[in-house]
Design a protein around this motif. Structure first.
Motif, PDB file in Angstrom:
ATOM      1  N   GLY A  95       0.794  -1.216   0.000  1.00  0.00           N
ATOM      2  CA  GLY A  95       0.000   0.000   0.000  1.00  0.00           C
ATOM      3  C   GLY A  95       0.829   1.269   0.000  1.00  0.00           C
ATOM      4  O   GLY A  95       0.290   2.365   0.189  1.00  0.00           O
ATOM      5  N   GLY A  96       2.156   1.132  -0.198  1.00  0.00           N
ATOM      6  CA  GLY A  96       3.015   2.313  -0.242  1.00  0.00           C
ATOM      7  C   GLY A  96       3.394   2.871   1.107  1.00  0.00           C
ATOM      8  O   GLY A  96       3.988   3.944   1.193  1.00  0.00           O
ATOM      9  N   ARG A  97       3.063   2.147   2.192  1.00  0.00           N
ATOM     10  CA  ARG A  97       3.424   2.630   3.521  1.00  0.00           C
ATOM     11  C   ARG A  97       4.917   2.453   3.766  1.00  0.00           C
ATOM     12  O   ARG A  97       5.539   1.509   3.290  1.00  0.00           O
ATOM     13  CB  ARG A  97       2.657   1.870   4.604  1.00  0.00           C
ATOM     14  CG  ARG A  97       1.172   2.094   4.611  1.00  0.00           C
ATOM     15  CD  ARG A  97       0.529   1.347   5.775  1.00  0.00           C
ATOM     16  NE  ARG A  97       0.858  -0.066   5.743  1.00  0.00           N
ATOM     17  CZ  ARG A  97       1.320  -0.757   6.787  1.00  0.00           C
ATOM     18  NH1 ARG A  97       1.515  -0.149   7.947  1.00  0.00           N
ATOM     19  NH2 ARG A  97       1.577  -2.045   6.684  1.00  0.00           N
ATOM     20  N   LEU A  98       5.488   3.373   4.532  1.00  0.00           N
ATOM     21  CA  LEU A  98       6.866   3.249   5.000  1.00  0.00           C
ATOM     22  C   LEU A  98       6.846   2.938   6.490  1.00  0.00           C
ATOM     23  O   LEU A  98       6.117   3.582   7.257  1.00  0.00           O
ATOM     24  CB  LEU A  98       7.644   4.550   4.776  1.00  0.00           C
ATOM     25  CG  LEU A  98       8.031   4.905   3.348  1.00  0.00           C
ATOM     26  CD1 LEU A  98       8.815   6.216   3.345  1.00  0.00           C
ATOM     27  CD2 LEU A  98       8.851   3.815   2.690  1.00  0.00           C
ATOM     28  N   LEU A  99       7.628   1.959   6.891  1.00  0.00           N
ATOM     29  CA  LEU A  99       7.779   1.615   8.298  1.00  0.00           C
ATOM     30  C   LEU A  99       9.233   1.821   8.697  1.00  0.00           C
ATOM     31  O   LEU A  99      10.147   1.519   7.927  1.00  0.00           O
ATOM     32  CB  LEU A  99       7.380   0.154   8.537  1.00  0.00           C
ATOM     33  CG  LEU A  99       5.961  -0.252   8.147  1.00  0.00           C
ATOM     34  CD1 LEU A  99       5.763  -1.750   8.357  1.00  0.00           C
ATOM     35  CD2 LEU A  99       4.932   0.539   8.944  1.00  0.00           C
ATOM     36  N   LEU A 100       9.438   2.328   9.906  1.00  0.00           N
ATOM     37  CA  LEU A 100      10.791   2.523  10.436  1.00  0.00           C
ATOM     38  C   LEU A 100      11.080   1.442  11.464  1.00  0.00           C
ATOM     39  O   LEU A 100      10.323   1.266  12.430  1.00  0.00           O
ATOM     40  CB  LEU A 100      10.915   3.907  11.094  1.00  0.00           C
ATOM     41  CG  LEU A 100      11.626   5.004  10.306  1.00  0.00           C
ATOM     42  CD1 LEU A 100      11.613   6.306  11.103  1.00  0.00           C
ATOM     43  CD2 LEU A 100      13.050   4.625   9.955  1.00  0.00           C
TER      44      LEU A 100
END
Length: 314
Positions: free
Chosen positions: A222-227
């Protein structure tokens, strides 16, 4: 890490998962990723991390992981990949000189340290960091160290670069590299001293991740970025995070619009130099100690050589 941890009994992990977290995993698969800690995937659902407490403080790691948990669970920052609590509410379980933490296994594509960031991803990361920096610090947030953590060992290595180093196969190549570039490294230390007076104070402190480079980003569905990897979280000026982007004027303007705070270019340069010197100090300390010829030490040698040569090139 590609190498498995010395002196650690992997047979203790499954019982620890059952007793502390109530996790019954059918098995463990070693995951040779990252650099510093050791990782396993348990049952395809949990990501297990083992940290060597000979290299870091238990209390410091505990506070960092408690901060990550608070950022996700209380502050609602969904991009924070935070540890799961044990049945007793802890974030760590100690096994001898090692500490175990457990995270949800997140689907996604991990980055590599040197990856280029496409423009759309840069914008999302600027927005993500702005949200983090606007968040009130949890009570557990440690203060990021202002000085160069490995300065003492690095200065000792410079003083002792004229005598043989005998830690292992990369000891003498490391000594020769340091001796050849000793003047450059000393100039860099002096330059850092003149640049770093505002590391801890300029414009007020915020919650920083510490290492938001591509290797700690997970591109989720879904195009999310996680750190990931919040063990370096700490109170500091925003530039501690922002320099990792090599920010363009557009990046800085976007961040300023989101936070009301314009980043300081001198501080960005200071943190870039400090990162390089910290890397040199860590690698030199590693190679002066007992070590073998392994995939991790080969990667470390490439990192040391490349960083010193970049500093020499200016």
């Amino acid at each position: 890490m590609r190498d498995r941890p010395d002196g650690f009994d992997e047979g203790l992990l499954l019982p620890a998962l059952r007793e502390a977290w109530g996790i019954r995993a059918g098995g463990l698969d070693y995951a040779p990723v990252g650099f510093g800690d050791y990782h396993w995937v348990a049952g395809g659902r949990w990501f297990v991390t083992v940290a060597d407490l000979g290299r870091r403080s238990h209390d410091g790691l505990r506070l960092a992981l408690e901060t990550a948990r608070a950022l996700r669970e209380r502050a609602g920052l969904g991009f924070v990949v935070a540890p799961l609590s044990t049945r007793d509410g802890a974030v760590l379980v100690r096994l001898g000189r090692h500490a175990v933490s457990v995270f949800p296994y997140e689907e996604g594509v991990p980055g590599d340290f040197g990856d280029a960031r496409p423009p759309a991803e840069r914008e999302r990361l600027i927005d993500l960091l702005a949200a983090l920096h606007r968040t009130p610090p949890p009570a557990s947030t440690p203060r990021a160290p202002a000085g160069l953590a490995g300065r003492g060992p690095l200065e000792a290595a410079l003083r002792e670069s004229g005598r043989p180093w005998r830690g292992g196969p990369y000891a003498e190549p490391a000594r020769e590299l340091v001796a050849r570039h000793a003047a450059v490294l000393r100039r860099c230390l002096t330059r850092l001293d003149t640049m770093s007076g505002t590391f801890g104070t300029s414009g007020g402190l915020v919650v920083t991740h510490g290492e938001p480079h591509p290797g700690n980003l997970l591109r989720a569905p879904g195009g999310r970025l996680l750190l990931v990897d919040w063990d370096t979280v700490g109170l500091a000026v925003p530039e501690r995070d922002l320099w990792h982007l090599s920010p363009t004027p557009d990046d800085l303007a976007r961040y300023a619009a989101a936070t009301g705070r314009r980043p300081d270019r001198d501080l960005l340069a200071s943190y870039r130099l400090r990162w390089a010197l910290d890397d040199v100090a860590d690698f030199v300390s590693w190679f002066r100690a007992s070590h073998g010829d392994t995939p991790d030490t080969r990667q470390g040698w490439a990192g040391l050589k490349g960083t010193v040569e970049e500093l020499a090139a200016g």
